[in-house]
Design a protein around this motif. Structure first.
Motif, PDB file in Angstrom:
ATOM      1  N   ILE A   1      35.456  -3.676  56.496  1.00 39.29           N
ATOM      2  CA  ILE A   1      35.548  -2.220  56.577  1.00 39.29           C
ATOM      3  C   ILE A   1      34.267  -1.609  56.031  1.00 39.29           C
ATOM      4  O   ILE A   1      33.894  -1.836  54.881  1.00 39.29           O
ATOM      5  N   LYS A   2      33.605  -0.806  56.857  1.00 33.11           N
ATOM      6  CA  LYS A   2      32.309  -0.233  56.498  1.00 33.11           C
ATOM      7  C   LYS A   2      32.413   1.205  55.999  1.00 33.11           C
ATOM      8  O   LYS A   2      31.606   1.628  55.172  1.00 33.11           O
ATOM      9  N   GLN A   3      33.379   1.951  56.490  1.00 34.80           N
ATOM     10  CA  GLN A   3      33.521   3.340  56.061  1.00 34.80           C
ATOM     11  C   GLN A   3      34.853   3.878  56.537  1.00 34.80           C
ATOM     12  O   GLN A   3      35.357   3.488  57.594  1.00 34.80           O
ATOM     13  N   LYS A   4      35.423   4.791  55.750  1.00 35.33           N
ATOM     14  CA  LYS A   4      36.565   5.588  56.177  1.00 35.33           C
ATOM     15  C   LYS A   4      36.188   7.055  56.028  1.00 35.33           C
ATOM     16  O   LYS A   4      35.663   7.461  54.997  1.00 35.33           O
ATOM     17  N   LEU A   5      36.466   7.820  57.081  1.00 35.25           N
ATOM     18  CA  LEU A   5      36.106   9.229  57.094  1.00 35.25           C
ATOM     19  C   LEU A   5      37.356  10.062  57.341  1.00 35.25           C
ATOM     20  O   LEU A   5      38.095   9.822  58.305  1.00 35.25           O
ATOM     21  N   ASP A   6      37.608  11.043  56.466  1.00 37.82           N
ATOM     22  CA  ASP A   6      38.737  11.939  56.654  1.00 37.82           C
ATOM     23  C   ASP A   6      38.519  12.820  57.879  1.00 37.82           C
ATOM     24  O   ASP A   6      37.437  13.359  58.094  1.00 37.82           O
ATOM     25  N   VAL A   7      39.578  12.959  58.689  1.00 37.73           N
ATOM     26  CA  VAL A   7      39.570  13.901  59.798  1.00 37.73           C
ATOM     27  C   VAL A   7      40.803  14.782  59.673  1.00 37.73           C
ATOM     28  O   VAL A   7      41.740  14.461  58.948  1.00 37.73           O
ATOM     29  N   GLN A   8      40.800  15.912  60.363  1.00 40.79           N
ATOM     30  CA  GLN A   8      41.834  16.926  60.153  1.00 40.79           C
ATOM     31  C   GLN A   8      42.545  17.275  61.453  1.00 40.79           C
ATOM     32  O   GLN A   8      41.944  17.917  62.292  1.00 40.79           O
ATOM     33  N   TYR A   9      43.799  16.918  61.612  1.00 40.71           N
ATOM     34  CA  TYR A   9      44.622  15.948  60.899  1.00 40.71           C
ATOM     35  C   TYR A   9      45.351  15.112  61.920  1.00 40.71           C
ATOM     36  O   TYR A   9      45.525  15.533  63.058  1.00 40.71           O
TER      37      TYR A   9
ATOM     38  N   HIS B   1      31.357  18.806  63.718  1.00 39.43           N
ATOM     39  CA  HIS B   1      31.878  19.943  64.470  1.00 39.43           C
ATOM     40  C   HIS B   1      33.399  19.893  64.536  1.00 39.43           C
ATOM     41  O   HIS B   1      33.994  18.838  64.739  1.00 39.43           O
ATOM     42  N   ASP B   2      34.032  21.058  64.355  1.00 33.57           N
ATOM     43  CA  ASP B   2      35.448  21.286  64.632  1.00 33.57           C
ATOM     44  C   ASP B   2      35.555  22.148  65.880  1.00 33.57           C
ATOM     45  O   ASP B   2      34.777  23.092  66.047  1.00 33.57           O
ATOM     46  N   GLY B   3      36.521  21.866  66.713  1.00 37.39           N
ATOM     47  CA  GLY B   3      36.733  22.710  67.883  1.00 37.39           C
ATOM     48  C   GLY B   3      38.205  22.826  68.219  1.00 37.39           C
ATOM     49  O   GLY B   3      38.882  21.808  68.411  1.00 37.39           O
ATOM     50  N   PRO B   4      38.769  24.046  68.295  1.00 35.20           N
ATOM     51  CA  PRO B   4      40.174  24.197  68.651  1.00 35.20           C
ATOM     52  C   PRO B   4      40.414  23.841  70.112  1.00 35.20           C
ATOM     53  O   PRO B   4      39.559  24.068  70.972  1.00 35.20           O
TER      54      PRO B   4
ATOM     55  N   PHE C   1      46.949  17.889  64.772  1.00 36.96           N
ATOM     56  CA  PHE C   1      47.269  19.082  63.981  1.00 36.96           C
ATOM     57  C   PHE C   1      45.976  19.742  63.497  1.00 36.96           C
ATOM     58  O   PHE C   1      44.977  19.065  63.279  1.00 36.96           O
ATOM     59  N   SER C   2      46.049  21.079  63.290  1.00 34.14           N
ATOM     60  CA  SER C   2      44.846  21.797  62.871  1.00 34.14           C
ATOM     61  C   SER C   2      45.114  22.784  61.740  1.00 34.14           C
ATOM     62  O   SER C   2      44.251  23.591  61.412  1.00 34.14           O
ATOM     63  N   LYS C   3      46.297  22.737  61.151  1.00 31.17           N
ATOM     64  CA  LYS C   3      46.656  23.734  60.131  1.00 31.17           C
ATOM     65  C   LYS C   3      45.529  23.896  59.114  1.00 31.17           C
ATOM     66  O   LYS C   3      44.995  22.929  58.607  1.00 31.17           O
ATOM     67  N   ASP C   4      45.169  25.120  58.840  1.00 31.73           N
ATOM     68  CA  ASP C   4      44.136  25.594  57.911  1.00 31.73           C
ATOM     69  C   ASP C   4      42.711  25.405  58.409  1.00 31.73           C
ATOM     70  O   ASP C   4      41.759  25.721  57.709  1.00 31.73           O
ATOM     71  N   ARG C   5      42.523  24.937  59.641  1.00 29.56           N
ATOM     72  CA  ARG C   5      41.167  24.714  60.154  1.00 29.56           C
ATOM     73  C   ARG C   5      40.616  25.940  60.876  1.00 29.56           C
ATOM     74  O   ARG C   5      39.406  26.112  60.962  1.00 29.56           O
ATOM     75  N   PHE C   6      41.493  26.787  61.433  1.00 30.43           N
ATOM     76  CA  PHE C   6      41.052  27.905  62.259  1.00 30.43           C
ATOM     77  C   PHE C   6      41.842  29.161  61.898  1.00 30.43           C
ATOM     78  O   PHE C   6      42.808  29.110  61.141  1.00 30.43           O
TER      79      PHE C   6
ATOM     80  N   PRO D   1      44.602  31.859  61.923  1.00 28.90           N
ATOM     81  CA  PRO D   1      46.024  31.682  62.265  1.00 28.90           C
ATOM     82  C   PRO D   1      46.349  32.279  63.630  1.00 28.90           C
ATOM     83  O   PRO D   1      45.858  33.352  63.999  1.00 28.90           O
ATOM     84  N   THR D   2      47.175  31.572  64.391  1.00 31.50           N
ATOM     85  CA  THR D   2      47.544  32.020  65.739  1.00 31.50           C
ATOM     86  C   THR D   2      49.061  32.039  65.924  1.00 31.50           C
ATOM     87  O   THR D   2      49.545  31.945  67.055  1.00 31.50           O
ATOM     88  N   GLY D   3      49.797  32.158  64.814  1.00 28.35           N
ATOM     89  CA  GLY D   3      51.248  32.140  64.923  1.00 28.35           C
ATOM     90  C   GLY D   3      51.787  30.730  64.851  1.00 28.35           C
ATOM     91  O   GLY D   3      51.065  29.784  64.531  1.00 28.35           O
ATOM     92  N   PRO D   4      53.074  30.561  65.146  1.00 30.41           N
ATOM     93  CA  PRO D   4      53.693  29.229  64.991  1.00 30.41           C
ATOM     94  C   PRO D   4      53.043  28.140  65.837  1.00 30.41           C
ATOM     95  O   PRO D   4      53.042  26.974  65.447  1.00 30.41           O
ATOM     96  N   LEU D   5      52.540  28.495  67.018  1.00 29.41           N
ATOM     97  CA  LEU D   5      51.881  27.493  67.870  1.00 29.41           C
ATOM     98  C   LEU D   5      50.408  27.422  67.513  1.00 29.41           C
ATOM     99  O   LEU D   5      49.655  28.371  67.741  1.00 29.41           O
ATOM    100  N   HIS D   6      50.006  26.301  66.940  1.00 30.35           N
ATOM    101  CA  HIS D   6      48.623  26.112  66.519  1.00 30.35           C
ATOM    102  C   HIS D   6      47.820  25.422  67.623  1.00 30.35           C
ATOM    103  O   HIS D   6      48.364  24.647  68.410  1.00 30.35           O
ATOM    104  N   PRO D   7      46.512  25.664  67.657  1.00 33.12           N
ATOM    105  CA  PRO D   7      45.664  24.809  68.500  1.00 33.12           C
ATOM    106  C   PRO D   7      45.583  23.424  67.886  1.00 33.12           C
ATOM    107  O   PRO D   7      45.960  23.221  66.724  1.00 33.12           O
ATOM    108  N   GLU D   8      45.120  22.478  68.656  1.00 31.24           N
ATOM    109  CA  GLU D   8      44.788  21.181  68.084  1.00 31.24           C
ATOM    110  C   GLU D   8      43.323  21.192  67.685  1.00 31.24           C
ATOM    111  O   GLU D   8      42.644  22.213  67.814  1.00 31.24           O
TER     112      GLU D   8
END
Length: 639
Positions: free
Chosen positions: A422-430, A486-489, A456-461, A463-470
């Motif tokens: 294992i060379k690296q682990k990188l957090d992604v959301q989510y 880069h993050d992109g909805p 899931f994208s909670k807290d990344r963009f 708010p758009t109501g109950p239906l979130h973008p990915e």
């Protein structure tokens, strides 16, 4: 990344006074500061280090005005039923190609040309795209086609890359839910391999619902890529999930997560192991050529039985036990390994393609003898991609991470050698699902960019109501460390994507007048004696009215025609503009009719003139300074 390194990262975040997710949510410089493990590994964050990280990230992904992206990205549109084209590394959306959906901008699903492509399945207004893949020659992208599945309605579609339009579609017989899809890589994409996920009774006529019955099964489906017709089908034990193909043209392999043939969650997890099933394509072809096949139901496609019988293997398949409920399976770009992700096991299983001949020739006593590695990577491994430098990158759904690991070192560890693969682990959301590195499915894998598709994208963009973008994230993998840049909805479950170099995709700037896409419309016009490039004429044929007109910015060739209430009206328009990007539209108000007509294209649409009175039609694609004046009228007389 080592445990000590991860601890340093956590301590560094702690020192800022923010929790980890709060830190990652700081908006102004988040996308840049996430330029990854190096910035997060700093003991102290300073204004200078934040600025440096931002500058580094922007230099990687910024595509200046007038410049072009390095890669085309083709995204599954998920349950939108479309394919989206993205520029990489800018992550700008360039175009949407409607496939299994109805699209009023282009008229897809409305025009006569698109309905011919859709065929009988035009009655379905929905789709669920999962896996887009590009045709190949000698294991390299050839720029001809992109293929995409529809899980919802058991279809496979083909997109011509020169015009970016779907030109063929096939409903796969005898099965339900086409999911995993891959292409034969060499010598060229002769076949499309498509898994049907769900087990059903045969015949599926309501006479039985018992999935344990021997006549309840699913099939591996092989489609002729040029004809877009069934080549053959293979009955299998258990169900089928994802699939991939080798670099010899000889083998394809698929994962199975429901070897139990169960109908409930607990039942599908009962067995300690499931399997990867490997298909010997030349053996299947030889059997079919010799007439050793059956047909199922009303379909005419040849079917062979790849199930075990009385504990003995079929000549067409081999079942390789792997940890329970495997998911993704991906061929390494050097052609040496199929790697299956464990999903409910923290491991991936490395299968050596060099040993498959011995497995099929019964020289190996145990099918597990083809397994040369089973590295422990983390929680919830789903899919693996490659950089062409010997490294694999696997998504960890539960850990919300990408793990980078060395394949050969993992194989050495399997033999007992002490090595840190294992060379690296990188957090992604989510919760990442698919990931895809540039050119990873070909011999050309270049290890520049990796896209990870997070569910899931909670807290990344915003708010758009109950239906979130990915959240689609772009990671720079050109160096020793992964850097998130880069993050992109994204809307409606994009699921998977594929990247090609821009020089590998060669599109037309305007249509050829003899293009096969609208050839049938041209032929029908010829029967009426119409020259589409010049004639403007209305033909009354009983209750059917055919209106032929040209369009050239900013006028239609006909600005008024008269019909009777209840007439079936077909409007055929030819755009005689020869200037790139001068697209026209046609919308008949209050009749549900709209379509696109690009330069030198012919498009037609049919509707019922069921409302007496005056009805305007207009151009819907802005084409000229006098675009608003590009109109006409349909006069509908009372019946």
């Amino acid at each position: 990344m080592s445990d000590d390194k991860s601890k340093n990262d956590a301590d560094a975040v702690k020192g800022t006074g923010l929790n980890r997710r709060g830190f990652l949510g700081v908006s102004a410089l988040t996308g840049a500061v996430l330029a990854g493990g190096t910035a997060l590994g700093s003991a102290v964050f300073t204004r200078e280090s934040w600025a440096a990280a931002a500058k580094d990230a922007q230099s990687k992904i910024h595509v200046a005005p007038g410049e072009l992206d390095q890669y085309y990205g083709f995204w599954s549109g998920g349950h939108q039923g479309e394919v989206r084209i993205m520029g990489i590394p800018s992550m700008r959306e360039l175009l949407r190609i409607p496939v299994f959906n109805v699209d009023s901008a282009t008229g897809w699903g409305l025009t006569n040309e698109s309905k011919r492509v859709l065929g009988d399945s035009a009655r379905f207004k929905n789709g669920d795209c999962h896996h887009p893949h590009l045709s190949m020659t000698d294991g390299k992208y050839d720029g001809k086609y992109l293929f995409i599945n529809d899980k919802a309605n058991s279809r496979v579609a083909r997109i011509r890359l020169d015009i970016m339009k779907c030109d063929k579609m096939l409903t796969v017989p005898n099965v339900q839910a086409i999911h995993g899809l891959r292409l034969q890589k060499v010598p060229h994409t002769k076949y499309v391999y498509a898994n049907a996920e769900f087990i059903i009774p045969h015949p599926n006529d309501g006479s039985t619902f018992d999935l344990q019955d021997k006549n309840s099964y699913t099939m591996f489906n092989v489609i002729d890529a040029e004809k877009m017709e069934m080549a053959f089908q293979v009955i299998v034990d258990g169900n089928l999930d994802n699939t991939d193909a080798d670099y010899t043209g000889k083998y394809a392999a698929s994962t199975c997560y429901n070897s139990e043939k169960a109908t409930d969650l607990a039942g599908m997890m009962r067995n300690e192991r499931d399997w990867v099933v490997v298909f010997n394509i030349p053996r299947i072809e030889a059997a079919i050529k010799a007439g050793k096949f059956i047909t199922v139901g009303e379909a005419k496609s040849p079917v062979v039985d790849g199930r075990k019988k009385d504990g003995k293997d079929s000549e067409f398949t081999r079942y390789i036990p792997v940890p329970k409920n495997p998911h993704g399976i991906n061929m390494s770009p050097d052609g040496k390994y199929f790697i299956a992700a464990g999903k409910l096991s923290p491991t991936c299983t490395i299968i050596a393609t060099a040993k498959l001949d011995d497995l099929f020739n019964d020289k190996l006593k145990d099918p597990r003898d083809v397994v040369v590695g089973e590295p422990e990577l983390g929680l919830g491994p789903l899919h693996t991609t490659y950089d062409g430098r010997g490294n694999a990158y696997t998504t960890l759904f539960i850990d919300s991470q990408i793990v980078k690991w060395d394949i050969e070192e993992a194989i050495r560890a399997y033999t007992g050698e002490k090595v840190n693969y294992i060379k690296q682990k990188l957090d992604v959301q989510y919760q990442p699902g698919h990931n895809h590195a540039s050119l990873t499915e070909t011999r050309d894998a270049d290890g520049q960019w990796l896209v990870v598709l997070c569910k899931f994208s909670k807290d990344r963009f915003l708010p758009t109501g109950p239906l979130h973008p990915e959240n689609d994230q772009l990671i720079d993998i050109s160096g020793d460390e992964m850097k998130l840049v880069h993050d992109g909805p994204a809307f409606a479950e994009p699921h998977d994507c594929v990247l090609a170099r821009r020089d590998q995709i060669r599109t037309k700037k305007i249509w050829d007048r003899d293009d096969a896409f609208f050839a049938e419309t041209v032929a029908l016009a010829a029967k009426d004696g119409i020259k589409l490039e010049s004639d403007n004429k209305v033909i009354h044929d009983g209750k059917k009215v055919r209106v032929y007109m040209t369009s050239m910015a900013p006028v239609y060739g006909i600005n008024e025609f008269t019909v009777k209430q209840g007439d079936e009206v077909t409007v055929t328009i030819t755009n005689i503009d020869k200037v790139e990007d001068v697209t026209h539209g046609f919308v008949m108000t209050n009749h549900g009719a709209s379509m696109e007509i690009s330069p030198q294209q012919t498009s037609s649409i049919t509707f019922i003139a069921d409302q007496p009175g005056l009805h305007w039609y207009y151009c819907s694609w802005f084409c000229h300074a006098l675009h608003m004046e590009m109109v006409g009228r349909m006069l509908v007389e009372k019946a």
